[in-house]
Design an enzyme around this catalytic site. Structure first.
Site, PDB file in Angstrom:
ATOM      1  N   ALA A 105     -31.742 -29.302 -62.281  1.00  0.00           N
ATOM      2  CA  ALA A 105     -32.119 -27.891 -62.371  1.00  0.00           C
ATOM      3  C   ALA A 105     -33.597 -27.713 -62.059  1.00  0.00           C
ATOM      4  CB  ALA A 105     -31.808 -27.348 -63.767  1.00  0.00           C
ATOM      5  N   CYS A 106     -34.400 -28.748 -62.345  1.00  0.00           N
ATOM      6  CA  CYS A 106     -35.822 -28.616 -62.070  1.00  0.00           C
ATOM      7  C   CYS A 106     -36.326 -29.740 -61.181  1.00  0.00           C
ATOM      8  CB  CYS A 106     -36.625 -28.588 -63.368  1.00  0.00           C
ATOM      9  SG  CYS A 106     -36.450 -30.054 -64.385  1.00  0.00           S
ATOM     10  N   GLY A 107     -35.760 -30.937 -61.296  1.00  0.00           N
ATOM     11  CA  GLY A 107     -36.294 -32.070 -60.551  1.00  0.00           C
ATOM     12  C   GLY A 107     -37.263 -32.839 -61.425  1.00  0.00           C
ATOM     13  N   CYS A 109     -40.234 -32.858 -63.307  1.00  0.00           N
ATOM     14  CA  CYS A 109     -41.144 -31.826 -63.785  1.00  0.00           C
ATOM     15  C   CYS A 109     -41.372 -32.035 -65.265  1.00  0.00           C
ATOM     16  CB  CYS A 109     -40.596 -30.430 -63.510  1.00  0.00           C
ATOM     17  SG  CYS A 109     -39.027 -30.099 -64.327  1.00  0.00           S
TER      18      CYS A 109
END
Length: 270
Positions: A105-107, A109
């Site tokens: 969903a974000c990678g 991060c």
């Protein structure tokens, strides 16, 4: 199923697999992060992540390779990347304390602490002013140019994209990934490995919303203008204003909003 019609058909899906990023220097190796990503451009992803965290810049990376250690199971050997850095030991920075599994969903991060976040921002400088303002007409065209170049999205409909454009609207590089931050890391990693940083005369366009993390990665790469087809977050706007970046949101359907530093967009009223 369409309405009352039911039929079996083939559907192509976006691939999602884990990637472990390791760094090594002076014979010492550390695991930095594990992320869920779409395989492809893995070396760029690792390089872009390190660049965005201030762990590697031009000339700092000696080599990047898949880890083929015999103690790894075969399915993991091309899901583990080792970045060899110059120096006697790997850099000891707060970013190294964020070793955890991140979702697509974000990678890659997140930050280990607020203090680490403030320390990272303290190392960054405002972006350059850049070339003369771009026209709204040019910005209107960018989403269609990005979409036309998204080969994998056309088959799966399940990937984020990040595109790098010159100031005249020419697409120079595009990367896709299930993680929107990963797509940006792949793009900035491409620039780092090809000696193109800082990206002072370029526009970054992302296919979704613009988060704080994306703005931080763009700032580290020296990008003066970031555009998104969806909304930015409040922290993304704050960062853009603090560092003199132009932030454009809702760039679609022949309209957009400018949330920070509008001087880089021509108004046609002068």
């Amino acid at each position: 199923m369409t309405g009352d019609s039911v039929r079996d058909r083939r559907d192509d899906l976006a691939t999602e697999e884990p990637l472990e990023v390791r760094i090594t220097a002076g014979g010492v190796t550390r695991t930095l992060a594990v992320t869920m990503r779409t395989p492809g451009a893995d070396f760029e992803l690792a390089a872009g992540f390190l660049s965005g965290e201030g762990l590697a810049g031009p000339g700092d990376i000696v080599s990047i390779a898949y880890c083929t250690d015999e103690d790894l199971p075969p399915e993991a050997r091309y899901n583990t990347v080792t970045v060899r850095l110059r120096g006697e030991v790997p850099p000891d920075q707060p970013a190294l304390h964020r070793h955890f599994l991140t979702s697509s969903a974000c990678g890659v991060c997140g930050t280990a602490s607020l203090d680490a976040l403030r320390a990272r921002l303290a190392t960054l400088t405002p972006v350059e002013t850049g070339p003369p303002p771009v026209s709204p007409e040019l910005l209107y065209e960018l989403p269609d140019r990005l979409r036309a170049a998204q080969g994998i999205f056309g088959k799966t409909g399940g990937l984020h994209a990040a595109g790098l454009f010159t100031w005249d609207g020419t697409l120079v590089a595009l990367r896709e990934d299930v993680g929107r931050h990963n797509a940006v890391d792949k793009l900035t990693g491409w620039a780092l490995l090809n000696g193109r940083l800082p990206l002072a005369d370029h526009i970054l366009l992302v296919s979704g919303r613009t988060s704080y993390e994306i703005m931080q990665k763009a700032l580290a790469a020296g990008v003066p203008m970031v555009c998104g087809v969806s909304a930015p977050s409040s922290l993304a706007v704050d960062l853009a204003r603090d560092f003199g970046m132009t932030l454009v949101g809702f760039l679609r359907d022949h309209r957009f909003n400018v949330y920070a530093t509008p001087s880089r967009v021509a108004t046609g009223t002068g």
